[in-house]
Write a protein that holds these residues in place. Structure first.
Motif, PDB file in Angstrom:
ATOM      1  N   VAL A  17      28.093 -26.411  53.770  1.00 55.64           N
ATOM      2  CA  VAL A  17      27.970 -27.809  53.345  1.00 55.64           C
ATOM      3  C   VAL A  17      28.410 -27.905  51.889  1.00 55.64           C
ATOM      4  CG1 VAL A  17      26.036 -28.246  54.918  1.00 55.64           C
ATOM      5  CG2 VAL A  17      25.587 -27.486  52.574  1.00 55.64           C
ATOM      6  N   SER A  18      28.296 -29.095  51.315  1.00 55.77           N
ATOM      7  CA  SER A  18      28.688 -29.251  49.914  1.00 55.77           C
ATOM      8  C   SER A  18      27.515 -28.948  48.984  1.00 55.77           C
ATOM      9  CB  SER A  18      29.135 -30.685  49.659  1.00 55.77           C
ATOM     10  OG  SER A  18      28.015 -31.541  49.686  1.00 55.77           O
ATOM     11  N   GLN A  19      27.846 -28.745  47.732  1.00 58.58           N
ATOM     12  CA  GLN A  19      26.816 -28.496  46.731  1.00 58.58           C
ATOM     13  C   GLN A  19      25.864 -29.694  46.661  1.00 58.58           C
ATOM     14  OE1 GLN A  19      28.346 -28.184  42.742  1.00 58.58           O
ATOM     15  NE2 GLN A  19      26.873 -26.589  42.179  1.00 58.58           N
ATOM     16  N   SER A  20      26.417 -30.875  46.825  1.00 53.47           N
ATOM     17  CA  SER A  20      25.588 -32.086  46.790  1.00 53.47           C
ATOM     18  C   SER A  20      24.501 -32.023  47.854  1.00 53.47           C
ATOM     19  CB  SER A  20      26.436 -33.327  47.050  1.00 53.47           C
ATOM     20  OG  SER A  20      27.665 -33.232  46.407  1.00 53.47           O
ATOM     21  N   ALA A  21      24.892 -31.551  49.016  1.00 53.97           N
ATOM     22  CA  ALA A  21      23.935 -31.476  50.119  1.00 53.97           C
ATOM     23  C   ALA A  21      22.776 -30.550  49.748  1.00 53.97           C
ATOM     24  CB  ALA A  21      24.631 -30.979  51.372  1.00 53.97           C
ATOM     25  N   VAL A  22      23.110 -29.430  49.143  1.00 54.70           N
ATOM     26  CA  VAL A  22      22.073 -28.488  48.741  1.00 54.70           C
ATOM     27  C   VAL A  22      21.134 -29.161  47.746  1.00 54.70           C
ATOM     28  CG1 VAL A  22      21.590 -26.303  47.595  1.00 54.70           C
ATOM     29  CG2 VAL A  22      23.576 -26.502  49.101  1.00 54.70           C
ATOM     30  N   SER A  23      21.734 -29.815  46.798  1.00 62.76           N
ATOM     31  CA  SER A  23      20.940 -30.507  45.790  1.00 62.76           C
ATOM     32  C   SER A  23      19.984 -31.510  46.440  1.00 62.76           C
ATOM     33  CB  SER A  23      21.871 -31.232  44.824  1.00 62.76           C
ATOM     34  OG  SER A  23      21.125 -32.025  43.936  1.00 62.76           O
ATOM     35  N   ARG A  24      20.503 -32.243  47.396  1.00 57.38           N
ATOM     36  CA  ARG A  24      19.669 -33.267  48.049  1.00 57.38           C
ATOM     37  C   ARG A  24      18.506 -32.655  48.816  1.00 57.38           C
ATOM     38  NH1 ARG A  24      25.033 -35.528  49.276  1.00 57.38           N
ATOM     39  NH2 ARG A  24      25.369 -37.137  47.691  1.00 57.38           N
ATOM     40  N   VAL A  25      18.763 -31.550  49.435  1.00 52.88           N
ATOM     41  CA  VAL A  25      17.690 -30.905  50.196  1.00 52.88           C
ATOM     42  C   VAL A  25      16.546 -30.482  49.267  1.00 52.88           C
ATOM     43  CG1 VAL A  25      17.085 -28.857  51.539  1.00 52.88           C
ATOM     44  CG2 VAL A  25      19.147 -30.164  52.082  1.00 52.88           C
ATOM     45  N   PHE A  26      16.933 -30.113  48.055  1.00 56.12           N
ATOM     46  CA  PHE A  26      15.893 -29.667  47.121  1.00 56.12           C
ATOM     47  C   PHE A  26      15.376 -30.777  46.215  1.00 56.12           C
ATOM     48  CE2 PHE A  26      17.523 -25.561  48.408  1.00 56.12           C
ATOM     49  CZ  PHE A  26      16.370 -24.810  48.480  1.00 56.12           C
ATOM     50  N   THR A  27      15.842 -31.983  46.442  1.00 56.11           N
ATOM     51  CA  THR A  27      15.355 -33.105  45.648  1.00 56.11           C
ATOM     52  C   THR A  27      14.432 -33.960  46.506  1.00 56.11           C
ATOM     53  OG1 THR A  27      17.422 -33.157  44.411  1.00 56.11           O
ATOM     54  CG2 THR A  27      16.029 -35.105  44.290  1.00 56.11           C
ATOM     55  N   PRO A  28      13.153 -33.981  46.173  1.00 56.76           N
ATOM     56  CA  PRO A  28      12.132 -34.689  46.938  1.00 56.76           C
ATOM     57  C   PRO A  28      12.574 -35.987  47.611  1.00 56.76           C
ATOM     58  CG  PRO A  28      11.138 -33.708  45.042  1.00 56.76           C
ATOM     59  CD  PRO A  28      12.595 -33.358  44.990  1.00 56.76           C
ATOM     60  N   GLY A  29      13.000 -36.976  46.869  1.00 56.18           N
ATOM     61  CA  GLY A  29      13.253 -38.273  47.480  1.00 56.18           C
ATOM     62  C   GLY A  29      14.601 -38.450  48.177  1.00 56.18           C
ATOM     63  N   ALA A  30      15.462 -37.443  48.066  1.00 54.29           N
ATOM     64  CA  ALA A  30      16.839 -37.642  48.527  1.00 54.29           C
ATOM     65  C   ALA A  30      17.011 -37.584  50.053  1.00 54.29           C
ATOM     66  CB  ALA A  30      17.738 -36.609  47.870  1.00 54.29           C
ATOM     67  N   SER A  31      18.133 -38.122  50.508  1.00 57.95           N
ATOM     68  CA  SER A  31      18.348 -38.218  51.959  1.00 57.95           C
ATOM     69  C   SER A  31      19.301 -37.133  52.469  1.00 57.95           C
ATOM     70  CB  SER A  31      18.935 -39.586  52.285  1.00 57.95           C
ATOM     71  OG  SER A  31      20.039 -39.828  51.434  1.00 57.95           O
ATOM     72  N   ALA A  32      18.842 -36.422  53.457  1.00 58.34           N
ATOM     73  CA  ALA A  32      19.676 -35.413  54.104  1.00 58.34           C
ATOM     74  C   ALA A  32      19.255 -35.361  55.571  1.00 58.34           C
ATOM     75  CB  ALA A  32      19.483 -34.061  53.446  1.00 58.34           C
ATOM     76  N   SER A  33      20.197 -35.157  56.435  1.00 51.37           N
ATOM     77  CA  SER A  33      19.869 -35.114  57.866  1.00 51.37           C
ATOM     78  C   SER A  33      19.072 -33.851  58.168  1.00 51.37           C
ATOM     79  CB  SER A  33      21.156 -35.105  58.681  1.00 51.37           C
ATOM     80  OG  SER A  33      21.840 -33.895  58.478  1.00 51.37           O
ATOM     81  N   ALA A  34      18.377 -33.917  59.281  1.00 50.18           N
ATOM     82  CA  ALA A  34      17.558 -32.773  59.664  1.00 50.18           C
ATOM     83  C   ALA A  34      18.421 -31.527  59.818  1.00 50.18           C
ATOM     84  CB  ALA A  34      16.826 -33.068  60.970  1.00 50.18           C
ATOM     85  N   LYS A  35      19.585 -31.732  60.379  1.00 49.46           N
ATOM     86  CA  LYS A  35      20.490 -30.613  60.625  1.00 49.46           C
ATOM     87  C   LYS A  35      20.926 -29.953  59.305  1.00 49.46           C
ATOM     88  CE  LYS A  35      24.062 -30.022  63.982  1.00 49.46           C
ATOM     89  NZ  LYS A  35      24.878 -30.882  64.857  1.00 49.46           N
ATOM     90  N   THR A  36      21.371 -30.777  58.380  1.00 46.25           N
ATOM     91  CA  THR A  36      21.783 -30.264  57.072  1.00 46.25           C
ATOM     92  C   THR A  36      20.625 -29.552  56.386  1.00 46.25           C
ATOM     93  OG1 THR A  36      23.342 -32.081  56.807  1.00 46.25           O
ATOM     94  CG2 THR A  36      22.660 -30.917  54.805  1.00 46.25           C
ATOM     95  N   THR A  37      19.482 -30.217  56.400  1.00 51.91           N
ATOM     96  CA  THR A  37      18.308 -29.645  55.759  1.00 51.91           C
ATOM     97  C   THR A  37      18.023 -28.254  56.298  1.00 51.91           C
ATOM     98  OG1 THR A  37      17.363 -31.849  55.485  1.00 51.91           O
ATOM     99  CG2 THR A  37      15.846 -29.982  55.330  1.00 51.91           C
TER     100      THR A  37
END
Lengths: 340, 340
Positions: A17-37
């Motif tokens: 995935v992208s770096q952004s996706a990683v960041s979102r997974v580790f950021t409490p309020g951010a949105s990421a799909s279950a699959k990505t997470t």
DNA sequence: CTGAAAGCGCTTACAG
DNA sequence: CTGAAAGCGCTTACAG
């Protein structure tokens, strides 16, 4: 020797995935799909990845560090408060960075700049005053400050204290009800609002009861000075039959002096009352009657104030005063009808 | 509301130099001409510029933050050490970030990860043990750890303690010289090296003197447990005539129990000896005979070890043991020839 | 001694 | 929801 640090980019690659996706997974309020997470979490745990708090702080502007300025940890009230503060903040993902005020070199100014250099999200100044220039400096830096156990005229600063005036008054009423006629006061450091307010309330209470102070000495909130103050106060034959000491820390020194150096009985010859209700006040060797400063509630309010300013973007400073009860123990004669 | 933060680039522009030049002026060892230095300093002070510690940390890899893990601040020995540690580190441009170990939830593991997240330059673990996995984790992250007032078998960790075995032995010799015949021991937390070593030395000293322990109870380094331990130890008629308590903090509770709940005289009926020599031990109400743990020297060694590993790139762990004297006071019968 | 450029490890608009 | 790109404020080789 040290293993290479794992970065979010490496996790991203491994997870596909992208770096952004990683960041979102580790950021409490951010949105990421279950699959990505799931993919990200898996890759992260395989690699042993954890976000770098400092890098995060740089870009987000939030360090999750609270600067704590303290002058000295000898008075038990402060380590106790520090422990509670640190625990409460830790629960919310913040941590305390300590700065010793080092009052002798008067370097509180330098200390403040150092604090700001760390990009702290907030400052707690315990038992330390702050010049208006410094408070202006914090304001312009956007860093909220809470004065702990001290208040100032500066209306731009938040402050949390106990109800010191009311507390001083309670002591006066208690001592008067106990039939004391020769009442002395051992003051704390004259520059402290706690000292000033406790004395104010105490004097007002005496006056309301038709009494007045027969002796006053300064103990500076230090044990050695308090001992010396007691020595001065009790040198003559007509010494006080009761003494209110501006905090417990000094009161222990005063009790020790009276008992072990002067051979006086407490409370038979002299009643002693302190302020704070630190743990030691409850030890049978002292059994010190005192006004409680509710450290737990003071800390709770301090943290709440800080959080509201940091996360809630509250802007107006708060002045909180928490009432604490008189704790009656054996160091002072107990008036009829007053219970322990 | 907050004023815009001044960056090194803005200072550079105003001074008519490059950003690199500004950086060099603010970096201790770097080279910059007198002329450049002056221009930069001038521009910086006009703008109120100060380097951002966090940004500096990111690129340099040095945060100038030392993580301190503590379990509890109730035992006066720790706030005292914390104050000294913080002061010593502050002088060297480092600051202490506090992490409460929170032993009840056994979350020391999580705490460690949080510490590492802050990219600390070093860790001081006070009164807290560390699993070998965690110590391996720190090693691979390249973060030096110093155990303070606790030692472990793990040879990869540095540790600073006092000479606990020798100290325990001194207490035994002292008590034996005082003619005590029924000697008890109130232990600290069984998992602590300090507890183990003090008991070891104490038992060895008794044995060397032809004596042996007649009672042993566990006080867990907690006042309430110590009181209960004393209650158990002194319930029968043939109670000890001397008791060594594994630290001062518990010894105060034991003395209070003996005097105020059992009406025993200290030292006439029972001698009490503690360990640490915290400030309160010297207060006349206790006058506790105890073995001093030299907090100042322990802190000095802790800081030196940390600095050598961080800045001097020293790699081998150090084990430092500092000897402390027996401090003789009135809580224990004083043998002839031994002076206060 | 000095400057231009790259990069520390992340987050955050901005598009899609 | 997701990715490419820019950028947080600094330091550090690299040339000059």
């Amino acid at each position: 020797m040290s293993a290479p640090k794992i970065t979010s980019l490496e996790v991203a690659r491994r997870a596909g995935v992208s770096q952004s996706a990683v960041s979102r997974v580790f950021t409490p309020g951010a949105s990421a799909s279950a699959k990505t997470t799931e993919k990200v979490r898996k890759a992260a745990s395989e690699l042993g990845y954890r976000p770098n708090t400092l890098a995060r702080a740089m870009v987000s502007g939030k360090s999750r560090i609270i600067g704590l300025v303290v002058a000295y940890l000898e008075n038990q009230f402060y380590p106790d408060a520090l422990e509670r503060l640190s625990n409460a903040l830790q629960e919310r993902g913040y941590h305390v960075l300590i700065f010793m005020a080092n009052t002798q070199s008067g370097t509180i100014d330098n200390v403040l700049e150092e604090i700001l250099d760390y990009q702290v999200d907030g400052i707690v100044a315990a038992s330390v005053a702050m010049s208006s220039e410094l408070s202006a400096r914090c304001r312009s830096a956007g860093v909220p400050v809470v004065l702990f156990n001290r208040s100032q005229d500066d209306k731009t600063l938040s402050a949390v204290t106990s109800a010191n005036v009311a507390g001083g008054r309670k002591v006066a009423e208690f001592l008067l009800a106990g039939g004391h006629e020769r009442i002395g006061y051992i003051a704390g450091w004259e520059g402290a609002s706690t000292q000033r307010d406790r004395e104010l309330g105490f004097r007002a209470g005496l006056e309301a009861g038709g009494a007045t102070l027969i002796a006053r000495e300064a103990g500076n909130f230090r044990m050695d000075n308090a001992r010396a103050a007691a020595a001065r106060m009790f040198e003559g034959p007509d010494h006080p039959d009761a003494v209110f000491v501006a905090n417990d820390h000094m009161a222990f020194a005063v009790m020790d002096y009276l008992r072990y150096e002067r051979g006086l009985q407490v409370p038979d010859d002299v009643s002693v009352v302190g302020y704070d209700d630190v743990t030691t006040a409850g030890w049978p060797a002292y059994g010190l009657t005192t006004v409680r400063q509710p450290a737990n509630r003071m800390v709770t309010e301090t943290v709440a104030t800080l959080m509201d300013q940091i996360e809630g973007h509250e802007t107006s400073p708060r002045r909180i005063e928490i009432d604490g009860p008189l704790i009656i123990r054996q160091s002072a004669r107990i008036p009829k009808g007053w219970s322990t």
